[in-house]
Scaffold this active site. Sequence first.
Site, PDB file in Angstrom:
ATOM      1  N   LYS A 183       0.881  -1.175   0.000  1.00 39.19           N
ATOM      2  CA  LYS A 183       0.000   0.000   0.000  1.00 39.19           C
ATOM      3  C   LYS A 183       0.910   1.213   0.000  1.00 39.19           C
ATOM      4  O   LYS A 183       1.434   1.624   1.032  1.00 39.19           O
ATOM      5  CB  LYS A 183      -0.886  -0.014   1.257  1.00 39.19           C
ATOM      6  CG  LYS A 183      -2.222   0.669   1.081  1.00 39.19           C
ATOM      7  CD  LYS A 183      -2.157   2.134   0.651  1.00 39.19           C
ATOM      8  CE  LYS A 183      -1.949   3.082   1.794  1.00 39.19           C
ATOM      9  NZ  LYS A 183      -1.759   4.484   1.333  1.00 39.19           N
ATOM     10  N   GLU A 258       9.451   1.468  10.849  1.00 40.92           N
ATOM     11  CA  GLU A 258      10.502   2.442  10.498  1.00 40.92           C
ATOM     12  C   GLU A 258       9.845   3.806  10.569  1.00 40.92           C
ATOM     13  O   GLU A 258       9.085   4.180   9.674  1.00 40.92           O
ATOM     14  CB  GLU A 258      11.000   2.184   9.073  1.00 40.92           C
ATOM     15  CG  GLU A 258      11.660   0.842   8.867  1.00 40.92           C
ATOM     16  CD  GLU A 258      13.086   0.821   9.360  1.00 40.92           C
ATOM     17  OE1 GLU A 258      13.546   1.809   9.952  1.00 40.92           O
ATOM     18  OE2 GLU A 258      13.735  -0.210   9.159  1.00 40.92           O
ATOM     19  N   CYS A 292      13.400  10.858   6.774  1.00 41.12           N
ATOM     20  CA  CYS A 292      13.268  10.409   8.161  1.00 41.12           C
ATOM     21  C   CYS A 292      14.570  10.613   8.917  1.00 41.12           C
ATOM     22  O   CYS A 292      14.581  10.961  10.083  1.00 41.12           O
ATOM     23  CB  CYS A 292      12.860   8.951   8.199  1.00 41.12           C
ATOM     24  SG  CYS A 292      13.979   7.903   7.276  1.00 41.12           S
ATOM     25  N   GLU A 391       9.733  16.302  14.882  1.00 41.34           N
ATOM     26  CA  GLU A 391      10.111  16.155  13.476  1.00 41.34           C
ATOM     27  C   GLU A 391       9.324  17.178  12.653  1.00 41.34           C
ATOM     28  O   GLU A 391       8.094  17.099  12.583  1.00 41.34           O
ATOM     29  CB  GLU A 391       9.774  14.736  13.024  1.00 41.34           C
ATOM     30  CG  GLU A 391      10.277  14.424  11.639  1.00 41.34           C
ATOM     31  CD  GLU A 391       9.910  13.006  11.218  1.00 41.34           C
ATOM     32  OE1 GLU A 391       8.735  12.629  11.367  1.00 41.34           O
ATOM     33  OE2 GLU A 391      10.807  12.297  10.737  1.00 41.34           O
TER      34      GLU A 391
HETATM   35  P1  NAD Z   1       2.174   8.584   7.304  1.00 41.23           P
HETATM   36  O1  NAD Z   1       2.343   7.802   8.556  1.00 41.23           O
HETATM   37  O2  NAD Z   1       1.141   9.619   7.239  1.00 41.23           O
HETATM   38  O3  NAD Z   1       1.870   7.600   6.086  1.00 41.23           O
HETATM   39  C1  NAD Z   1       2.693   6.493   5.793  1.00 41.23           C
HETATM   40  C2  NAD Z   1       1.857   5.450   5.085  1.00 41.23           C
HETATM   41  O4  NAD Z   1       0.880   4.975   6.007  1.00 41.23           O
HETATM   42  C3  NAD Z   1       1.091   5.958   3.867  1.00 41.23           C
HETATM   43  O5  NAD Z   1       1.053   4.953   2.880  1.00 41.23           O
HETATM   44  C4  NAD Z   1      -0.299   6.191   4.432  1.00 41.23           C
HETATM   45  O6  NAD Z   1      -1.311   6.101   3.454  1.00 41.23           O
HETATM   46  C5  NAD Z   1      -0.408   5.030   5.409  1.00 41.23           C
HETATM   47  N1  NAD Z   1      -1.401   5.226   6.470  1.00 41.23           N
HETATM   48  C6  NAD Z   1      -1.911   6.377   6.980  1.00 41.23           C
HETATM   49  N2  NAD Z   1      -2.842   6.110   7.924  1.00 41.23           N
HETATM   50  C7  NAD Z   1      -2.917   4.754   8.027  1.00 41.23           C
HETATM   51  C8  NAD Z   1      -3.663   3.864   8.834  1.00 41.23           C
HETATM   52  N3  NAD Z   1      -4.550   4.302   9.722  1.00 41.23           N
HETATM   53  N4  NAD Z   1      -3.465   2.535   8.687  1.00 41.23           N
HETATM   54  C9  NAD Z   1      -2.559   2.062   7.807  1.00 41.23           C
HETATM   55  N5  NAD Z   1      -1.820   2.858   6.992  1.00 41.23           N
HETATM   56  C10 NAD Z   1      -2.001   4.186   7.111  1.00 41.23           C
HETATM   57  O7  NAD Z   1       3.611   9.149   6.971  1.00 41.23           O
HETATM   58  P2  NAD Z   1       4.009  10.083   5.740  1.00 41.23           P
HETATM   59  O8  NAD Z   1       3.554  11.463   6.065  1.00 41.23           O
HETATM   60  O9  NAD Z   1       3.591   9.462   4.458  1.00 41.23           O
HETATM   61  O10 NAD Z   1       5.600   9.973   5.773  1.00 41.23           O
HETATM   62  C11 NAD Z   1       6.353  10.781   6.583  1.00 41.23           C
HETATM   63  C12 NAD Z   1       6.790  10.061   7.824  1.00 41.23           C
HETATM   64  O11 NAD Z   1       7.453   8.845   7.484  1.00 41.23           O
HETATM   65  C13 NAD Z   1       7.785  10.839   8.620  1.00 41.23           C
HETATM   66  O12 NAD Z   1       7.464  10.770   9.985  1.00 41.23           O
HETATM   67  C14 NAD Z   1       9.098  10.124   8.345  1.00 41.23           C
HETATM   68  O13 NAD Z   1      10.055  10.299   9.339  1.00 41.23           O
HETATM   69  C15 NAD Z   1       8.670   8.727   8.203  1.00 41.23           C
HETATM   70  N6  NAD Z   1       9.645   7.943   7.441  1.00 41.23           N
HETATM   71  C16 NAD Z   1      10.410   7.024   8.094  1.00 41.23           C
HETATM   72  C17 NAD Z   1      11.382   6.306   7.407  1.00 41.23           C
HETATM   73  C18 NAD Z   1      12.257   5.288   8.104  1.00 41.23           C
HETATM   74  O14 NAD Z   1      12.801   4.429   7.424  1.00 41.23           O
HETATM   75  N7  NAD Z   1      12.413   5.339   9.405  1.00 41.23           N
HETATM   76  C19 NAD Z   1      11.562   6.518   6.051  1.00 41.23           C
HETATM   77  C20 NAD Z   1      10.762   7.463   5.421  1.00 41.23           C
HETATM   78  C21 NAD Z   1       9.803   8.161   6.136  1.00 41.23           C
END
Ligand code: NAD
Length: 489
Positions: A183, A258, A292, A391
């Site tokens: 997804k 992650e 991240c 963040e």
């Molecule tokens: P997000 O948590 O909003 O979304 C991430 C994914 O989760 C998307 O595909 C989203 O559609 C899905 N999602 C949202 N709500 C959900 C739910 N209730 N159930 C299941 N899936 C759901 O994050 P974002 O804004 O897309 O990305 C930014 C964040 O990701 C930042 O906090 C960043 O630090 C983190 N990030 C971490 C890493 C790592 O490897 N540690 C890498 C990249 C990004």
Amino acid sequence: MTATPKRYAHFIDNRAAEAGDGGTIPVMDPSTGEIFAEIARGSAAEINRAVTSARLAYDGASVADGAWGRFSALERGRVLRRWADAVDAHAEELAQLESRDTGKPLRQARADAAALARYFEFYSGAADKLHGQTLPYQAGYTVFTVREPHGVTGHIIPWNYPMQIFGRSVGAALAAGNACVVKPAEDACLSLLRAAELAAGCGLPAGALNIVTGLGPEAGQALAEHPGIDHISFTGSTVTGKRVAQAAAEHHCPVTLELGGKSPQIVFADADLETALPVLVNAIIQNAGQTCSAGSRVLVERPIYDAVLERLAEKFRALVAGPASADLDLGPLISPRQLQRVGAYLHEARAQQIHVLAQGSIASDAPAGGCYQVPVLLADVPAGHRLAQEEIFGPVLAVTPFTSEVDAVRIANGTPYGLIAGVWTGDGARQMRLARVLRAGQVFINNYGAGGGVELPFGGVKASGYGREKGFEALYGFTTLKTVAVRHG
Ligand code: NAD
């Protein structure tokens, strides 16, 4: 006249699967604000179709029937190797797609396409080197362990590095023998749909890889809750990660999280500043700070604090944000929502008299509808302030002074996060001490590897998550260990 947006379907069973009742979601180009595509808005029904398809591929009877679960490790590796070559051959197309979808400068998108191929290459070679052990036990027994795939794995991907995160997660899961349901983020998924089409042409059988696009609370939540999912790899925000882990716990599904970070770079008075300074700047402007592992805090030892600030300010003033295709220092943020989020932090900084020491600019010809944020350098940020704790996920660097090694470690470890950390010093003993006491999944000494290193295990502690992706280590996460004890007398 604006062109009709191109329509992208889900990818299930090695074919395009049209949107169901949920309709579609518009896709915006963050450089211009233009809607140029639309994706299918998946629901629990499409997730269920994808999980069923993956289960059939995993449980099927024979390789001849396309049962991924029956492929030998060598055969899985060969499929991944062909996929790596196909990605390489289509790297420019994938980079252009990713650059338009996310707003990232083309050179970054090209690096991400190269990383996608490299992940498949790495895991193609690793597939047949993953094995168990024999264990000493009582006389008359032979005991050994076998590493087995979980079965059907779920992969929830964020928008900031779609190709890289898909590559590391799906590459390792497939190499280990799992069938995958992905997804991707609603804000950026076009490159992944194209990469999946390429896989189908490389011998990956139908059902081994499925992609359902859609919103997090709909398709994402349905994936986390689905009882047919045997493992979930989630990359995204800390808040959503917690929600996913809770949903997965309901069906005893293991999760790798992650999550976010507020990663520090510590600069001691004896640091090689010529090497450090460009790295300090790049670590926060790469991907417009939407990384991240961005180096979003810089801690500087008092004696060189003013000098370092002055040199950082000079560099920040020269930074220019502009459209992805112009390939400037940084592109736009991903969406108006993200722009507003970063703007709210900066508003707070100004309202609370946090010292905005320097900022960059936006290219004069940047389209008015784009999501541009100038890079901002904040000085003297108190270690406990929200701007040094949370963040921001934008090109905003918080600089804080420290007085001693103990002080530096206390500040560096003093946030809820623990993803990565950087240390700049010529003192060998101090390098080793800090490598041990910093609470982070990765520590870089006299370098800083935000997001890099296909071979290097990556992940966090505390609110940055648990489990490791990348490197060989990821293969352990995508397998479960079975112990077999044979009593033979
Ligand atoms: P997000 O948590 O909003 O979304 C991430 C994914 O989760 C998307 O595909 C989203 O559609 C899905 N999602 C949202 N709500 C959900 C739910 N209730 N159930 C299941 N899936 C759901 O994050 P974002 O804004 O897309 O990305 C930014 C964040 O990701 C930042 O906090 C960043 O630090 C983190 N990030 C971490 C890493 C790592 O490897 N540690 C890498 C990249 C990004």
